[in-house]
Design an enzyme around this catalytic site. Structure first.
Site, PDB file in Angstrom:
ATOM      1  N   CYS A   2       0.826  -1.209   0.000  1.00  0.00           N
ATOM      2  CA  CYS A   2       0.000   0.000   0.000  1.00  0.00           C
ATOM      3  C   CYS A   2       0.864   1.265   0.000  1.00  0.00           C
ATOM      4  O   CYS A   2       1.911   1.296   0.632  1.00  0.00           O
ATOM      5  CB  CYS A   2      -0.865   0.050   1.250  1.00  0.00           C
ATOM      6  SG  CYS A   2      -1.877  -1.394   1.487  1.00  0.00           S
ATOM      7  N   ARG A  27       5.281   0.134  -6.171  1.00  0.00           N
ATOM      8  CA  ARG A  27       5.271  -0.551  -4.881  1.00  0.00           C
ATOM      9  C   ARG A  27       4.303  -1.739  -4.873  1.00  0.00           C
ATOM     10  O   ARG A  27       4.392  -2.594  -4.012  1.00  0.00           O
ATOM     11  CB  ARG A  27       4.889   0.435  -3.766  1.00  0.00           C
ATOM     12  CG  ARG A  27       5.946   1.487  -3.520  1.00  0.00           C
ATOM     13  CD  ARG A  27       5.382   2.650  -2.727  1.00  0.00           C
ATOM     14  NE  ARG A  27       4.873   2.249  -1.442  1.00  0.00           N
ATOM     15  CZ  ARG A  27       5.574   2.232  -0.312  1.00  0.00           C
ATOM     16  NH1 ARG A  27       6.820   2.593  -0.316  1.00  0.00           N
ATOM     17  NH2 ARG A  27       5.013   1.877   0.833  1.00  0.00           N
ATOM     18  N   ASN A 100      -1.579   2.137   5.638  1.00  0.00           N
ATOM     19  CA  ASN A 100      -0.621   1.132   5.181  1.00  0.00           C
ATOM     20  C   ASN A 100      -0.194   0.340   6.410  1.00  0.00           C
ATOM     21  O   ASN A 100       0.157   0.928   7.427  1.00  0.00           O
ATOM     22  CB  ASN A 100       0.587   1.847   4.548  1.00  0.00           C
ATOM     23  CG  ASN A 100       1.700   0.891   4.171  1.00  0.00           C
ATOM     24  OD1 ASN A 100       1.486  -0.309   4.045  1.00  0.00           O
ATOM     25  ND2 ASN A 100       2.901   1.434   4.005  1.00  0.00           N
ATOM     26  N   GLY A 101      -0.262  -0.998   6.334  1.00  0.00           N
ATOM     27  CA  GLY A 101       0.145  -1.819   7.476  1.00  0.00           C
ATOM     28  C   GLY A 101      -0.980  -2.742   7.900  1.00  0.00           C
ATOM     29  O   GLY A 101      -1.896  -3.010   7.129  1.00  0.00           O
ATOM     30  N   GLU A 463      18.434 -17.152  -7.881  1.00  0.00           N
ATOM     31  CA  GLU A 463      18.014 -15.812  -8.292  1.00  0.00           C
ATOM     32  C   GLU A 463      17.382 -15.853  -9.689  1.00  0.00           C
ATOM     33  O   GLU A 463      16.358 -15.206  -9.943  1.00  0.00           O
ATOM     34  CB  GLU A 463      19.216 -14.851  -8.244  1.00  0.00           C
ATOM     35  CG  GLU A 463      18.962 -13.444  -8.762  1.00  0.00           C
ATOM     36  CD  GLU A 463      17.829 -12.709  -8.056  1.00  0.00           C
ATOM     37  OE1 GLU A 463      17.375 -13.145  -6.994  1.00  0.00           O
ATOM     38  OE2 GLU A 463      17.365 -11.703  -8.631  1.00  0.00           O
ATOM     39  N   LYS A 467      13.529 -14.809 -10.835  1.00  0.00           N
ATOM     40  CA  LYS A 467      13.141 -13.882 -11.919  1.00  0.00           C
ATOM     41  C   LYS A 467      12.139 -14.559 -12.853  1.00  0.00           C
ATOM     42  O   LYS A 467      11.155 -13.957 -13.270  1.00  0.00           O
ATOM     43  CB  LYS A 467      14.354 -13.434 -12.748  1.00  0.00           C
ATOM     44  CG  LYS A 467      15.372 -12.536 -12.102  1.00  0.00           C
ATOM     45  CD  LYS A 467      14.841 -11.220 -11.616  1.00  0.00           C
ATOM     46  CE  LYS A 467      14.315 -11.336 -10.229  1.00  0.00           C
ATOM     47  NZ  LYS A 467      14.923 -10.684  -9.133  1.00  0.00           N
ATOM     48  N   LYS A 581       6.666  -4.124  -4.585  1.00  0.00           N
ATOM     49  CA  LYS A 581       8.092  -3.799  -4.600  1.00  0.00           C
ATOM     50  C   LYS A 581       8.645  -3.706  -3.184  1.00  0.00           C
ATOM     51  O   LYS A 581       9.749  -4.142  -2.912  1.00  0.00           O
ATOM     52  CB  LYS A 581       8.281  -2.466  -5.334  1.00  0.00           C
ATOM     53  CG  LYS A 581       9.717  -2.021  -5.457  1.00  0.00           C
ATOM     54  CD  LYS A 581      10.461  -2.852  -6.467  1.00  0.00           C
ATOM     55  CE  LYS A 581      11.907  -2.477  -6.626  1.00  0.00           C
ATOM     56  NZ  LYS A 581      12.660  -3.588  -7.259  1.00  0.00           N
TER      57      LYS A 581
HETATM   58  C1  F6R Z   1      12.671 -10.252  -6.277  1.00  0.00           C
HETATM   59  C2  F6R Z   1      12.248  -9.189  -5.412  1.00  0.00           C
HETATM   60  C3  F6R Z   1      11.958  -9.498  -3.981  1.00  0.00           C
HETATM   61  C4  F6R Z   1      12.813  -8.584  -3.096  1.00  0.00           C
HETATM   62  C5  F6R Z   1      12.478  -8.799  -1.619  1.00  0.00           C
HETATM   63  C6  F6R Z   1      13.353  -7.959  -0.720  1.00  0.00           C
HETATM   64  O1  F6R Z   1      12.800  -9.811  -7.578  1.00  0.00           O
HETATM   65  O2  F6R Z   1      12.170  -8.065  -5.811  1.00  0.00           O
HETATM   66  O3  F6R Z   1      12.197 -10.833  -3.691  1.00  0.00           O
HETATM   67  O4  F6R Z   1      14.150  -8.873  -3.360  1.00  0.00           O
HETATM   68  O5  F6R Z   1      11.140  -8.474  -1.396  1.00  0.00           O
HETATM   69  O6  F6R Z   1      13.210  -6.607  -0.967  1.00  0.00           O
HETATM   70  P1  F6R Z   1      14.259  -5.563  -0.421  1.00  0.00           P
HETATM   71  O7  F6R Z   1      15.555  -5.860  -1.078  1.00  0.00           O
HETATM   72  O8  F6R Z   1      13.691  -4.236  -0.782  1.00  0.00           O
HETATM   73  O9  F6R Z   1      14.341  -5.785   1.067  1.00  0.00           O
END
Ligand code: F6R
Length: 586
Positions: A2, A27, A100-101, A463, A467, A581
């Site tokens: 959110c 996000r 948010n939360g 990884e 993807k 995100k």
């Molecule tokens: C994979 C991806 C997620 C983030 C994970 C951690 O492509 O984007 O797996 O890597 O949610 O996010 P951060 O690095 O922002 O803590």
């Protein structure tokens, strides 16, 4: 996850709010809404869909007034419906909120409020904030007191913005991001600098357990006990305004393509911190490393490289698992926390647990204004610019470069870290992607892909499979080559596709043997290697490079493969379904 936004100023609020929500789309969300205050009334418009779609039907940006709030929702409590979308008005409509939360005690609070005659329309936990504020406001008609009483009763993690029917905005935060923008012609409240950065780069970061009140007299900040709090205004980098796709069809492709530059600039803005972190790690008794998703895969490569090149043993920990192994952290250790956003709730929780043992936090972060940076003793920046595509790409290679720089510092340059060569190698892969596009087409109707690697190429296999999952929705699994015969070989048949990560290094021969075992079961083999072999049905050529640097290069063709396969399947690579995100809830 959110996003919340609020505006109070001289301009029309709704267009500013809609633009801010659009900027924060990356996000992740499923529905959107705006509420504005005008002529003593709060009007709400909302619906399921993307910002521009809902705006087209609901005319969000035509709401009148110079005060308003907005939200993009990522469903946690209650289905994805128009009613569950935010903003949520209180039952009398005198207050509306965006949140948010998660409110953990929403059910008890709801029952209590219903007893007092307050009614609820949605299935969300958030609506309880609107009615609780209204309940407390009805008692005294004092906004400040109603917020203090409300936050005293709410349990969970939250950031919310409320608009009151006299045109006052109030926002509170507990373990969720909340940033105030101070513009020449108005105030902004947002989960993310991107919500308002085109209007002002002057910001205030309220701490946890603080709330703000913004009205015609200006901005006031208080702690949850109602004591006034002072904060300095800081400037954020204008680079955050540079979030357009430019010539690229998608942010994801833009960000993959930026890697020749971003691997060269990673950590350049925090060179001193890299030296300090290297020194701390070198002399620490125990070192742990944590992250989620892609960031955790970077941690796994770091574990391998730290032991091989720096001769330092570090323990990796998936951040979301930290709560189940709180005794893992020895007293006064070092925890290296890796996070693109710096806002992942799981990572922040792991950090909190480590801090309780007196451990120091060293973080590797892209968003240098994030909560993680505030909680760290030393923070090193990825310096790769905003990453908008939900799937992490350039941030991953930048995380690796920062880790490589630390290791190289500790082992006095033993890694021969020639980033110009890495950059050249990535450029070559990017400019010669026809084979990758061709292979991507073949994945259109495939249901399972396995990605195989040995040694430090196994985390790259994980990884790569992440993807492929995220962008193509194909089931993908990363496997360590040697484990095939311990189980996964049972899955291989003529319908299977297997990506073999096989650079010409110390893992080459063993990995080739694994490829032959798979080939004998009829599976199709895609080889990612600097050396051709008859075992590959398709060979994706990568440039040769110094052994420890292969991970930085070999991930790029897999990122491209996932991107092009998503395009062939007509999926939006920037915003994969169900994902966000910045995962700010647990
Ligand atoms: C994979 C991806 C997620 C983030 C994970 C951690 O492509 O984007 O797996 O890597 O949610 O996010 P951060 O690095 O922002 O803590």
């Amino acid at each position: 996850m959110c996003s919340i936004i609020g505006y109070l100023g001289l301009s029309s609020a709704a267009p500013i709010i809609v633009k801010g929500l659009k900027r924060m789309e990356y996000r992740g969300y499923d529905s959107v809404g705006v509420a504005t205050f005008s002529e003593h009334q709060i009007s709400v418009r909302k619906g399921v869909g993307k910002v521009l779609e809902v705006n087209k039907t609901e005319k969000l940006d035509e709401l009148s007034g110079t005060i308003g709030i907005g939200h993009t929702r990522w469903a946690t409590h209650g289905m994805v419906t128009d009613t569950n979308a935010h903003p949520h008005p209180s039952s009398s409509g005198e207050i509306a909120i965006v949140h948010n939360g998660i409110i953990e005690n929403h059910e008890e609070l709801k029952k209590e409020l219903q007893k007092h005659g307050y009614t609820f329309k949605s299935q969300t936990d958030s609506e309880v904030i609107a009615n609780l504020l209204q309940y407390n406001y009805d008692k005294t008609r004092e906004i400040k007191k109603s917020v203090v009483d409300t936050v005293a009763e709410l349990k969970g993690n939250y950031a919310f913005v409320a608009v009151f029917q006299d045109g006052t905005l109030s926002a509170a935060r507990l373990h969720e991001p909340l940033i105030i923008g101070v513009g020449k012609e108005g105030y902004f409240i947002s989960s993310d600098v991107l919500g308002f950065v085109e209007y002002t780069d002057e910001v205030i970061y309220p701490d946890n357990k603080e709330f703000v009140i913004i009205d015609k007299e200006g901005l006031k900040i208080f702690d949850f006990d109602a004591n006034p709090v002072r904060h300095q205004i800081t400037k954020v980098s204008k680079e955050f305004a540079d979030v357009y796709k430019g010539q690229y069809a998608h942010y994801t492709l833009k960000e993959i393509s930026e890697q020749p530059l971003t691997v060269s600039s990673a950590g350049n803005n925090t060179k001193l911190e890299i030296d300090l972190a290297s020194d701390l790690i070198k002399h620490a008794r125990n070192v742990y490393i944590t992250g989620s998703g892609t960031s955790y895969n970077a941690a796994l490569i770091a574990k391998f490289l730290f032991s091989k090149y720096a001769k330092i043993k570090i323990d990796p920990l998936i951040s979301s698992e930290a709560q189940f192994s709180p005794d893992m952290f020895e007293e006064k250790s070092i925890l290296v926390a890796i996070s693109q956003s710096g806002e992942s709730a799981d990572v922040l929780e792991a950090v909190g647990i480590a801090k309780k043992t007196g451990s120091k936090i060293i973080s590797i972060v892209n968003m240098m204004t994030s909560s993680l940076v505030h909680q760290s003793s030393i923070s090193m920046g990825l310096n790769c610019g905003p990453e908008i595509g939900v799937a992490a790409t350039k941030s991953f290679t930048s995380q690796l470069v920062v880790l490589y720089k630390i290791i190289d510092k500790i082992c006095d340059g033993c890694m021969e870290l020639d980033l110009t060569k890495v950059s050249e190698a990535i450029k070559k892969i990017l400019s010669n992607d026809s084979k990758i596009k061709d292979v991507a087409k073949r994945l259109k109707n495939v249901s399972d892909i396995y990605v195989l690697g040995r040694g430090m190429h196994y985390p790259i296999a994980s990884e790569g499979s992440l993807k492929l999952k995220e962008l193509t929705y194909i089931h993908a699994e990363g496997l360590p080559g040697g484990e095939l015969k311990h189980g996964p070989l049972a899955l291989m048949d003529s319908n299977s596709y297997v990506l073999i990560i096989n650079p010409n290094d110390s893992t080459y021969n063993d990995t080739l043997t694994s490829a032959r075992e798979i080939k004998a079961r009829g599976a199709k083999i895609i080889g990612i290697s600097d050396k051709p072999s008859d075992v590959y049905d398709h060979w994706i050529d990568i440039p040769s490079i110094n052994e420890p640097l292969y991970p930085l290069v070999e991930i790029v063709p897999i990122q491209l493969l996932a991107y092009y396969a998503a395009i062939d399947k007509d999926f939006d690579p920037d915003y994969p379904r169900n994902l966000a995100k910045s995962v700010t809830v647990k």
